[in-house]
Motif scaffolding. Sequence first.
Motif, PDB file in Angstrom:
ATOM      1  N   SER A   1      -6.494  17.102  -3.648  1.00  0.00           N
ATOM      2  CA  SER A   1      -6.103  16.415  -4.814  1.00  0.00           C
ATOM      3  C   SER A   1      -5.803  14.799  -4.348  1.00  0.00           C
ATOM      4  N   THR A   2      -4.832  15.237  -3.234  1.00  0.00           N
ATOM      5  CA  THR A   2      -4.390  14.066  -2.761  1.00  0.00           C
ATOM      6  C   THR A   2      -5.068  13.074  -2.106  1.00  0.00           C
TER       7      THR A   2
ATOM      8  N   ALA B   1      -6.657  11.197  -4.783  1.00  0.00           N
ATOM      9  CA  ALA B   1      -5.658  10.154  -5.218  1.00  0.00           C
ATOM     10  C   ALA B   1      -5.693   8.931  -4.456  1.00  0.00           C
ATOM     11  N   VAL B   2      -5.708   8.999  -3.069  1.00  0.00           N
ATOM     12  CA  VAL B   2      -5.367   8.129  -2.091  1.00  0.00           C
ATOM     13  C   VAL B   2      -6.470   7.180  -2.115  1.00  0.00           C
TER      14      VAL B   2
ATOM     15  N   THR C   1       0.150  12.333  -8.899  1.00  0.00           N
ATOM     16  CA  THR C   1      -0.787  13.361  -8.755  1.00  0.00           C
ATOM     17  C   THR C   1      -0.144  14.826  -8.796  1.00  0.00           C
TER      18      THR C   1
ATOM     19  N   THR D   1      -6.483   5.169  -5.304  1.00  0.00           N
ATOM     20  CA  THR D   1      -5.452   4.092  -5.172  1.00  0.00           C
ATOM     21  C   THR D   1      -6.005   2.874  -4.561  1.00  0.00           C
TER      22      THR D   1
ATOM     23  N   ALA E   1       1.255   6.927  -6.626  1.00  0.00           N
ATOM     24  CA  ALA E   1       0.168   7.741  -6.799  1.00  0.00           C
ATOM     25  C   ALA E   1       0.198   9.222  -6.494  1.00  0.00           C
ATOM     26  N   VAL E   2       0.995   9.439  -5.425  1.00  0.00           N
ATOM     27  CA  VAL E   2       1.528  10.788  -4.759  1.00  0.00           C
ATOM     28  C   VAL E   2       2.411  11.555  -5.906  1.00  0.00           C
TER      29      VAL E   2
ATOM     30  N   TRP F   1       0.906  -1.143   0.020  1.00  0.00           N
ATOM     31  CA  TRP F   1      -0.084  -0.003  -0.043  1.00  0.00           C
ATOM     32  C   TRP F   1       0.876   1.406  -0.049  1.00  0.00           C
TER      33      TRP F   1
ATOM     34  N   GLU G   1      -1.289  17.850 -11.030  1.00  0.00           N
ATOM     35  CA  GLU G   1      -1.690  18.970 -10.584  1.00  0.00           C
ATOM     36  C   GLU G   1      -0.805  20.226 -11.193  1.00  0.00           C
TER      37      GLU G   1
ATOM     38  N   SER H   1       2.466   1.722  -3.450  1.00  0.00           N
ATOM     39  CA  SER H   1       1.362   2.141  -4.406  1.00  0.00           C
ATOM     40  C   SER H   1       1.219   3.687  -4.116  1.00  0.00           C
ATOM     41  N   THR H   2       0.791   3.914  -2.955  1.00  0.00           N
ATOM     42  CA  THR H   2       0.717   5.395  -2.577  1.00  0.00           C
ATOM     43  C   THR H   2       1.710   6.493  -3.123  1.00  0.00           C
TER      44      THR H   2
ATOM     45  N   ARG I   1      -2.534  23.856 -10.769  1.00  0.00           N
ATOM     46  CA  ARG I   1      -2.904  23.974  -9.491  1.00  0.00           C
ATOM     47  C   ARG I   1      -1.629  24.129  -8.486  1.00  0.00           C
TER      48      ARG I   1
END
Lengths: 192, 192
Positions: B154-155, B158-159, A162, B162, A158-159, A151, A166, A154-155, A171
């Motif tokens: 946004s995070t 995204a989380v 992101t 995920t 993902a971060v 986890w 952004e 994967s996070t 943003r």
Amino acid sequence: MGKTTPPRRADAERNIAAILATATRLLSADPGASVAEIAKAAGVGRVTLYGHFPSRESLVDAVLERAVDQAEQVLSGLDLDGLPAAEALERLVTSSWEILDRHSRLFVAADRALPGERIRERHSGPLARVERLIGRGRDEGAFRTDLPLSWLVSTFLAVLHTAAGEIEAGRLPREEAAGVLTETLRSLLVTQ
Amino acid sequence: MGKTTPPRRADAERNIAAILATATRLLSADPGASVAEIAKAAGVGRVTLYGHFPSRESLVDAVLERAVDQAEQVLSGLDLDGLPAAEALERLVTSSWEILDRHSRLFVAADRALPGERIRERHSGPLARVERLIGRGRDEGAFRTDLPLSWLVSTFLAVLHTAAGEIEAGRLPREEAAGVLTETLRSLLVTQ
């Protein structure tokens, strides 16, 4: 075929290399660049391009694979093992972001063209590196152990992903991204 | 047209409702469900379906919009204002996940078919709710203020996103997701 095969193969390899380099350049400028634009700029016909990459998705996938291979070469030069895990994390995040930042619109193109799971698979090399570091930080008591390792890995991706989105959406100022990412991932990983 | 317009419009509305309800059901079972399968299960012809939704992308987009509208109806019933920000966060994460979990394969379908930025736009209602809560927590000194509000929002999305992907990929047991999400977002948002 016979004697003509080697030069043909060499031609094909040259074409593939030109297509991938050109696609990387065009998609990094405009994530919506079309196959026709890429073929024209690479100096090959659309039929030739489609012969190697039957769909825009397969072309974007190959471009992503090539970009991640290049990233792996840079990341493999980092000496993380000699650093405490929290410092190694900061260095890995900063270096990963420097690479991703150069390709951030490419990442946007990949996000539009490919399933999220394919994008993750293509990052298996860098993600194995992230997983080793998080695992070491957990062993050393520096990183949290209350959430699954997979986890956290994967996070992490993902971060980073992101942040690219952004910036593309206007943003997040590009110059703030490295600091924001480091702080976000530190909060997520380092034992409080 | 004349007198025939109202019944035709009523027919069209019935067809659209049937297509969207069926697409939601099929995509929730299989994120790769085809337009032909959806048309057949909805009892409409492919030509009719394509008349309303000219591409698979536009159909998935409409399904996502409908699912988020339904989610908004549930989330708007939450009383978050009476709770301290950290407790309100936990309730919002848990409720958001309950909704997303029912539609997690739909989210996978959306991720495959739509650009990330479109998915974010479609979530503007729930994200405004998340933004209000994080803003309040910052005003009250309960949540961090060292990272941009838009980044935290946004995070957050995204989380959650995920988690849906991790379950689909078999890396996160469904029953662990709510706890993992709450703890991850707490680490990210709550002042240490």
